[in-house]
Design a protein around this motif. Sequence first.
Motif, PDB file in Angstrom:
ATOM      1  N   GLN A  72      30.668  35.638  25.358  1.00 52.64           N
ATOM      2  CA  GLN A  72      30.018  34.968  26.477  1.00 52.64           C
ATOM      3  C   GLN A  72      31.068  34.211  27.302  1.00 52.64           C
ATOM      4  O   GLN A  72      32.087  33.752  26.779  1.00 52.64           O
ATOM      5  CB  GLN A  72      28.974  34.000  25.923  1.00 52.64           C
ATOM      6  CG  GLN A  72      28.166  33.230  26.945  1.00 52.64           C
ATOM      7  CD  GLN A  72      27.369  32.116  26.285  1.00 52.64           C
ATOM      8  OE1 GLN A  72      27.836  31.481  25.348  1.00 52.64           O
ATOM      9  NE2 GLN A  72      26.158  31.883  26.779  1.00 52.64           N
ATOM     10  N   CYS A 120      21.262  38.308  25.582  1.00 59.01           N
ATOM     11  CA  CYS A 120      22.327  37.658  26.353  1.00 59.01           C
ATOM     12  C   CYS A 120      21.946  37.576  27.823  1.00 59.01           C
ATOM     13  O   CYS A 120      21.887  38.595  28.520  1.00 59.01           O
ATOM     14  CB  CYS A 120      23.636  38.433  26.209  1.00 59.01           C
ATOM     15  SG  CYS A 120      24.183  38.629  24.506  1.00 59.01           S
ATOM     16  N   VAL A 172      20.459  39.350  19.534  1.00 59.43           N
ATOM     17  CA  VAL A 172      20.897  38.318  20.471  1.00 59.43           C
ATOM     18  C   VAL A 172      20.629  38.805  21.894  1.00 59.43           C
ATOM     19  O   VAL A 172      21.155  39.832  22.315  1.00 59.43           O
ATOM     20  CB  VAL A 172      22.400  38.002  20.302  1.00 59.43           C
ATOM     21  CG1 VAL A 172      22.804  36.861  21.227  1.00 59.43           C
ATOM     22  CG2 VAL A 172      22.721  37.656  18.854  1.00 59.43           C
ATOM     23  N   ASP A 185      26.600  46.500  20.880  1.00 63.72           N
ATOM     24  CA  ASP A 185      26.159  45.949  22.160  1.00 63.72           C
ATOM     25  C   ASP A 185      25.492  47.026  22.997  1.00 63.72           C
ATOM     26  O   ASP A 185      25.949  48.177  23.020  1.00 63.72           O
ATOM     27  CB  ASP A 185      27.349  45.387  22.948  1.00 63.72           C
ATOM     28  CG  ASP A 185      27.961  44.164  22.295  1.00 63.72           C
ATOM     29  OD1 ASP A 185      27.250  43.471  21.542  1.00 63.72           O
ATOM     30  OD2 ASP A 185      29.155  43.897  22.538  1.00 63.72           O
ATOM     31  N   ASP A 216      31.092  39.341  28.332  1.00 61.47           N
ATOM     32  CA  ASP A 216      29.934  40.159  27.960  1.00 61.47           C
ATOM     33  C   ASP A 216      30.190  41.645  28.200  1.00 61.47           C
ATOM     34  O   ASP A 216      29.362  42.355  28.782  1.00 61.47           O
ATOM     35  CB  ASP A 216      28.688  39.681  28.709  1.00 61.47           C
ATOM     36  CG  ASP A 216      28.300  38.264  28.322  1.00 61.47           C
ATOM     37  OD1 ASP A 216      27.680  38.105  27.258  1.00 61.47           O
ATOM     38  OD2 ASP A 216      28.650  37.328  29.063  1.00 61.47           O
ATOM     39  N   LYS A 272      23.064  41.793  28.591  1.00 59.48           N
ATOM     40  CA  LYS A 272      23.500  42.501  27.391  1.00 59.48           C
ATOM     41  C   LYS A 272      22.556  42.153  26.253  1.00 59.48           C
ATOM     42  O   LYS A 272      22.070  41.032  26.157  1.00 59.48           O
ATOM     43  CB  LYS A 272      24.936  42.103  27.031  1.00 59.48           C
ATOM     44  CG  LYS A 272      25.536  42.841  25.844  1.00 59.48           C
ATOM     45  CD  LYS A 272      26.963  42.368  25.555  1.00 59.48           C
ATOM     46  CE  LYS A 272      26.979  40.964  25.010  1.00 59.48           C
ATOM     47  NZ  LYS A 272      28.314  40.564  24.502  1.00 59.48           N
ATOM     48  N   PHE A 324      29.468  32.933  21.209  1.00 60.61           N
ATOM     49  CA  PHE A 324      28.492  32.338  22.123  1.00 60.61           C
ATOM     50  C   PHE A 324      28.531  30.829  22.005  1.00 60.61           C
ATOM     51  O   PHE A 324      28.557  30.282  20.906  1.00 60.61           O
ATOM     52  CB  PHE A 324      27.080  32.842  21.805  1.00 60.61           C
ATOM     53  CG  PHE A 324      26.971  34.335  21.706  1.00 60.61           C
ATOM     54  CD1 PHE A 324      27.154  35.141  22.812  1.00 60.61           C
ATOM     55  CD2 PHE A 324      26.709  34.946  20.489  1.00 60.61           C
ATOM     56  CE1 PHE A 324      27.066  36.521  22.720  1.00 60.61           C
ATOM     57  CE2 PHE A 324      26.616  36.324  20.387  1.00 60.61           C
ATOM     58  CZ  PHE A 324      26.793  37.113  21.506  1.00 60.61           C
ATOM     59  N   SER A 331      22.704  42.263  22.075  1.00 69.36           N
ATOM     60  CA  SER A 331      23.660  42.453  20.995  1.00 69.36           C
ATOM     61  C   SER A 331      22.960  42.387  19.647  1.00 69.36           C
ATOM     62  O   SER A 331      21.957  41.690  19.479  1.00 69.36           O
ATOM     63  CB  SER A 331      24.744  41.379  21.056  1.00 69.36           C
ATOM     64  OG  SER A 331      25.518  41.514  22.221  1.00 69.36           O
ATOM     65  N   VAL A 376      22.490  32.512  25.741  1.00 72.10           N
ATOM     66  CA  VAL A 376      22.039  33.562  24.828  1.00 72.10           C
ATOM     67  C   VAL A 376      20.870  33.013  24.020  1.00 72.10           C
ATOM     68  O   VAL A 376      20.802  31.812  23.733  1.00 72.10           O
ATOM     69  CB  VAL A 376      23.163  34.067  23.909  1.00 72.10           C
ATOM     70  CG1 VAL A 376      24.323  34.618  24.717  1.00 72.10           C
ATOM     71  CG2 VAL A 376      23.635  32.989  22.961  1.00 72.10           C
TER      72      VAL A 376
END
Length: 267
Positions: free
Chosen positions: A45, A105, A103, A183, A65, A147, A129, A149, A110
């Motif tokens: 991040q 994002c 996660v 990701d 990211d 994104k 993050f 993750s 996040v």
Amino acid sequence: MIKLIFSDMDGTLLDENGQLPVEFPAIMEELRTRGVMFAPASGRQYYSLLKTFKEYEDQFVFVSDNGTIVRHQGKELFSDIIERQKAKEIFNSVNEIDGIYNVFCGKDTVYLLKGKNPEPQMEELMKYFRSVEVVDSFDAIVDEPIKISFFTPNADAAEKIFPLFAPYYDSMQVVLASAYWVDVTNKGANKGMAVRELQKRLGLQPEECAAFGDYMNDLEMMGAVHYSYAMENAYPPLKEAARFVAPSNAEHGVMKTIQSFIDQGLC
């Protein structure tokens, strides 16, 4: 002449203890005096990168990211947003699988889902993050998703997570970011896209750019520059894609290679 240098963080610029090389400040000052720009290019991040490079906030270009958002001097240069419904669909597609932490994002924060808060793994997550919020659901989030993750603490992302996204391989960018992370971004949204966009905006050619990486989220970046370096410790397929190999991150390979650029008059 090299005018812009991109570097991944974990397994690349940072040493085996997750620290910047001791020679980093001196080499960054030398690049600055030569008019060479430096750009951390990471799956991390933006605010995680900024914590590491606070004194360089106005100097560096931050490719965060996995290239889905790029900032300079605190201002967004460009970003690539996932359609919200698609982001929620992807996030929830593995929501019930034990041992996988999801996660979400956004551009600024996040989000982790309450009830799947990976408290034992929070230290590992916080490497990547800094602005984190635990929520009851994602329905009320107004932050734009860039994104999604997925993390496994057992270093088995290639076996445990990556195959789960086979239905999205054709429509989204699904990448093995490390042994722990997968990701998902929009198709074509990657570090290579970000590098090419910056080249276009700055009027630079691939021959004027260098990049360093160690994993498959660096793959497209290798193809966007002439001086493409996989680390000695890199994932084997990335080594095959890069033109050159730098010493390992434990040997401060990024710094040694940049110093060689300086010594050879390449920048």
